[in-house]
Write an enzyme that holds these catalytic residues in place. Structure first.
Site, mmCIF file in Angstrom:
data_model
loop_
_atom_site.group_PDB
_atom_site.id
_atom_site.type_symbol
_atom_site.label_atom_id
_atom_site.label_comp_id
_atom_site.label_asym_id
_atom_site.label_seq_id
_atom_site.Cartn_x
_atom_site.Cartn_y
_atom_site.Cartn_z
ATOM 1 N N SER A 21 -1.065 -4.264 -72.816
ATOM 2 C CA SER A 21 -2.221 -4.214 -72.285
ATOM 3 C C SER A 21 -2.590 -2.804 -71.340
ATOM 4 O O SER A 21 -1.810 -2.684 -70.696
ATOM 5 C CB SER A 21 -2.526 -5.482 -71.113
ATOM 6 O OG SER A 21 -2.224 -6.491 -71.929
ATOM 7 N N THR A 23 -3.755 -2.015 -68.697
ATOM 8 C CA THR A 23 -4.104 -2.397 -67.325
ATOM 9 C C THR A 23 -3.328 -1.484 -66.341
ATOM 10 O O THR A 23 -3.171 -1.792 -65.043
ATOM 11 C CB THR A 23 -3.797 -3.716 -67.132
ATOM 12 O OG1 THR A 23 -2.575 -4.001 -67.321
ATOM 13 C CG2 THR A 23 -4.671 -4.576 -67.852
ATOM 14 N N ALA A 259 6.674 -4.122 -61.629
ATOM 15 C CA ALA A 259 5.359 -4.001 -61.692
ATOM 16 C C ALA A 259 4.799 -3.033 -62.173
ATOM 17 O O ALA A 259 5.132 -2.042 -61.925
ATOM 18 C CB ALA A 259 4.898 -4.604 -60.682
ATOM 19 N N LYS A 260 3.512 -3.271 -62.921
ATOM 20 C CA LYS A 260 2.805 -1.804 -63.352
ATOM 21 C C LYS A 260 2.569 -0.866 -62.241
ATOM 22 O O LYS A 260 2.483 0.380 -62.546
ATOM 23 C CB LYS A 260 1.677 -2.182 -64.262
ATOM 24 C CG LYS A 260 1.956 -2.579 -65.654
ATOM 25 C CD LYS A 260 0.552 -2.837 -66.514
ATOM 26 C CE LYS A 260 1.107 -3.110 -67.960
ATOM 27 N NZ LYS A 260 0.117 -3.719 -68.777
ATOM 28 N N ARG A 261 2.185 -1.424 -61.006
ATOM 29 C CA ARG A 261 1.719 -0.643 -60.039
ATOM 30 C C ARG A 261 3.001 -0.019 -59.329
ATOM 31 O O ARG A 261 2.665 0.826 -58.437
ATOM 32 C CB ARG A 261 0.978 -1.438 -58.872
ATOM 33 C CG ARG A 261 2.034 -2.736 -58.343
ATOM 34 C CD ARG A 261 1.093 -3.516 -57.582
ATOM 35 N NE ARG A 261 1.916 -4.583 -56.936
ATOM 36 C CZ ARG A 261 2.070 -5.940 -57.830
ATOM 37 N NH1 ARG A 261 1.580 -5.951 -59.079
ATOM 38 N NH2 ARG A 261 2.947 -6.741 -57.556
#
Ligand code: GLU
Length: 284
Positions: A21, A23, A259-261
């Site tokens: 994704s 995101t 996590a993506k962040r």
């Protein structure tokens, strides 16, 4: 010359998929799971498909869409069908496949398998006496079940799939072995259509994996419960389910899920810091 063995009649070429994704930047955990998917496809002499799961309009960004393909290619991943190279199941971008999702949703409605629900996430948590959301989707208490379809003739509303309470949904995971969860206990009526006019992840994933002829889904173990939900959708829609291979999640030094962040483990960040694809793969 040796005689050629006839292929079994149910022979299906292995088709795996990568479904990132856009995101945020992909991290080591995604990379490791995708690498495993590539290895399984290669070992089976099959194909690997890349699909962009870009339905979350608020969080998806064009920058991430282009960036994730570039990062995956840099790492050494190759696919034979995808948004950049096309293929016979194009388009490989979920936001361009809405007609397919609408058709599946219409079928679920015609079957009476879904019902409209105007509970907010907060309403659900309050009804459960659990004011704080956990990671997993809360088990919906069924507040709107049986209220009928006519309530909101106009205007947008969420739609939930009515799960068969008490039925044990089971499958044999290619990595983890037998897995079973009871509908209505481990997971409840889940969203299939959102009031903003888009399908939920569960519906879009099932419709696409079936339409693209995916024979095995390799993904993170955080999606085990979603697999049970999705098996119910396959059954309701009369579609053949693929096999599943759930990979363990990668954690950081504190034991927390990546996590993506978190820039430190993103492929982007590692590349910028001068890591080579070989060094990144050595961390899998
Ligand atoms: N786009 C979904 C994700 O990134 C795909 C999950 C799946 O593999 O089904 O979580």
């Amino acid at each position: 010359m040796a005689a050629r063995m006839p292929l079994p009649t149910d022979f299906r070429t292995y088709r795996g998929r990568l479904a990132p994704s856009p995101t945020g930047w992909l991290h080591l955990g995604h990379a490791r799971t995708f690498w495993l998917a590539q290895e399984r496809a290669a070992a089976a002499g099959g194909a690997l498909i890349l699909r962009s799961d870009d339905l979350d309009g608020a969080r998806c960004r064009a920058e991430f869409s282009a960036g994730m393909l570039e990062d995956l290619r840099w790492l050494g991943l190759r696919w034979s069908e995808g948004p950049d190279c096309g293929g016979r199941h194009a388009p490989y971008v979920q936001s361009a496949r809405l007609a397919e999702y609408r058709a599946a949703f219409a079928k679920l409605r015609a079957l009476g398998a879904v019902y409209p629900c105007d509970c907010s996430r907060q309403d659900v948590l309050r009804a459960l006496g659990a004011p704080h959301a956990g990671e997993e989707e809360p088990v919906y208490p069924g507040t709107c079940r049986g209220k009928g379809e006519g309530r909101r003739a106009k205007g947008e509303i969420n739609w939930r799939f009515r799960v068969p309470d008490g039925e044990v949904i089971s499958f044999t995971d290619c990595a983890l072995g037998p897995h079973a969860e009871m509908a209505g206990r481990e997971f409840g009526d889940f969203l299939v259509w959102r009031k903003d006019g888009f399908p939920s992840y569960q519906l879009a994933c099932v419709v696409d994996d079936a339409a693209m002829g995916i024979t095995e889904v390799v993904r993170g173990a955080d999606l085990l419960t979603s697999t049970c939900r999705q098996l119910l959708l396959y059954r309701a829609l009369g579609l053949a389910a693929p096999a599943f291979h759930h990979a363990p999640l990668m954690t950081d030094v504190n034991g927390l899920r990546l996590a993506k962040r978190d820039g430190a483990t993103s492929l982007r960040g590692l590349r910028a810091a001068g890591a080579t694809p070989e060094e990144v793969r050595a961390r899998f």
